[in-house]
Design an enzyme around this catalytic site. Structure first.
Site, PDB file in Angstrom:
ATOM      1  N   HIS A 161       0.846  -1.184   0.000  1.00 57.62           N
ATOM      2  CA  HIS A 161       0.000   0.000   0.000  1.00 57.62           C
ATOM      3  C   HIS A 161       0.887   1.241   0.000  1.00 57.62           C
ATOM      4  O   HIS A 161       2.100   1.158   0.206  1.00 57.62           O
ATOM      5  CB  HIS A 161      -0.921   0.002   1.231  1.00 57.62           C
ATOM      6  CG  HIS A 161      -0.189   0.005   2.528  1.00 57.62           C
ATOM      7  ND1 HIS A 161      -0.054  -1.097   3.326  1.00 57.62           N
ATOM      8  CD2 HIS A 161       0.477   0.994   3.158  1.00 57.62           C
ATOM      9  CE1 HIS A 161       0.649  -0.794   4.392  1.00 57.62           C
ATOM     10  NE2 HIS A 161       0.988   0.469   4.310  1.00 57.62           N
TER      11      HIS A 161
HETATM   12  C1  T46 Z   1       2.723   0.796   6.980  1.00 55.13           C
HETATM   13  C2  T46 Z   1       3.528  -0.431   7.195  1.00 55.13           C
HETATM   14  C3  T46 Z   1       4.992  -0.133   7.351  1.00 55.13           C
HETATM   15  C4  T46 Z   1      -4.688  -0.768  13.291  1.00 55.13           C
HETATM   16  O1  T46 Z   1      -5.815  -1.006  13.730  1.00 55.13           O
HETATM   17  N1  T46 Z   1      -3.959   0.281  13.771  1.00 55.13           N
HETATM   18  C5  T46 Z   1      -2.725   0.600  13.307  1.00 55.13           C
HETATM   19  O2  T46 Z   1      -2.118   1.569  13.788  1.00 55.13           O
HETATM   20  C6  T46 Z   1      -2.153  -0.221  12.260  1.00 55.13           C
HETATM   21  C7  T46 Z   1      -0.785   0.113  11.705  1.00 55.13           C
HETATM   22  C8  T46 Z   1      -2.891  -1.277  11.790  1.00 55.13           C
HETATM   23  N2  T46 Z   1      -4.121  -1.537  12.293  1.00 55.13           N
HETATM   24  C9  T46 Z   1      -4.856  -2.714  11.802  1.00 55.13           C
HETATM   25  C10 T46 Z   1      -5.287  -2.653  10.344  1.00 55.13           C
HETATM   26  C11 T46 Z   1      -5.248  -4.088   9.915  1.00 55.13           C
HETATM   27  O3  T46 Z   1      -6.467  -4.726  10.221  1.00 55.13           O
HETATM   28  O4  T46 Z   1      -3.991  -3.839  11.912  1.00 55.13           O
HETATM   29  C12 T46 Z   1      -4.160  -4.708  10.796  1.00 55.13           C
HETATM   30  C13 T46 Z   1      -2.833  -4.920  10.063  1.00 55.13           C
HETATM   31  O5  T46 Z   1      -2.473  -3.694   9.389  1.00 55.13           O
HETATM   32  P1  T46 Z   1      -1.848  -3.691   7.925  1.00 55.13           P
HETATM   33  O6  T46 Z   1      -2.351  -4.859   7.157  1.00 55.13           O
HETATM   34  O7  T46 Z   1      -2.056  -2.328   7.335  1.00 55.13           O
HETATM   35  O8  T46 Z   1      -0.298  -3.913   8.277  1.00 55.13           O
HETATM   36  P2  T46 Z   1       0.966  -3.820   7.315  1.00 55.13           P
HETATM   37  O9  T46 Z   1       2.081  -4.477   8.029  1.00 55.13           O
HETATM   38  O10 T46 Z   1       0.654  -4.280   5.953  1.00 55.13           O
HETATM   39  O11 T46 Z   1       1.270  -2.231   7.206  1.00 55.13           O
HETATM   40  C14 T46 Z   1       1.678  -1.507   8.363  1.00 55.13           C
HETATM   41  C15 T46 Z   1       0.925  -0.173   8.451  1.00 55.13           C
HETATM   42  O12 T46 Z   1      -0.491  -0.419   8.403  1.00 55.13           O
HETATM   43  C16 T46 Z   1       1.283   0.781   7.346  1.00 55.13           C
HETATM   44  O13 T46 Z   1       0.835   2.082   7.673  1.00 55.13           O
HETATM   45  O14 T46 Z   1       3.197   1.756   6.360  1.00 55.13           O
HETATM   46  O15 T46 Z   1       3.077  -1.244   8.303  1.00 55.13           O
END
Ligand code: T46
Length: 136
Positions: A50
């Protein structure tokens, strides 16, 4: 200003070990509103895929290592985080993927905004369109 760069933190150490301090406005170029960390990542898992519209972030592998793939719509670059004395600062329209997590990796991320799913671009074609729009 570049949309991403590595920032070297000063390691304060003595005979007891090492210590690094992250201070807003001093070695982190934004106001920190949120901190999250990614750990116990399973082998072969890839995360991210993303971009963000407004968010600024600093990612630090405080333990272990992982690789960020950063894509500005024109070129892709890989940056491996291996050391707690380096932070990867990312701002602006950058598509990011994370891979090659070591089993012990603890990745701490400092963020300039509270969590907001509306700030995410999770579709690569949409990301490319945003990059083109930003040039106009
Ligand atoms: C990024 C990279 C480096 C939350 O509820 N609160 C939060 O602060 C975050 C970061 C995530 N979430 C929830 C949203 C999803 O249901 O946790 C779950 C996993 O998040 P995501 O799939 O977006 O995780 P990554 O590792 O793909 O990405 C993360 C960050 O979301 C993003 O901002 O830049 O790490």
């Amino acid at each position: 200003m570049a949309n991403y760069r590595l920032i070297n933190f000063k390691t304060l150490g003595d005979e007891r070990g090492s210590l690094i301090a992250i201070e807003q406005g001093y070695n982190t170029p934004f106001e920190i509103k949120r901190v999250y960390y990614i750990f116990e990542t399973k082998a072969e898992v890839e995360r991210g895929f993303h971009a963000h519209i407004n968010l600024k972030q600093m990612a630090i592998a405080v333990k272990g290592s992982c690789t960020f793939v950063l894509d500005n719509g024109k070129k892709r670059e890989e940056i491996k985080l291996t050391n707690p004395n380096q932070g990867l600062f990312i701002q602006g329209l950058i598509w990011r993927e994370m891979k090659d997590f070591s089993t012990d990796c603890v990745l701490i991320v400092l963020a300039s905004e509270h969590y907001n799913e509306g700030d995410y671009i999770r579709n690569y074609d949409e990301f490319l369109k945003e990059v083109e729009n930003a040039k106009k």
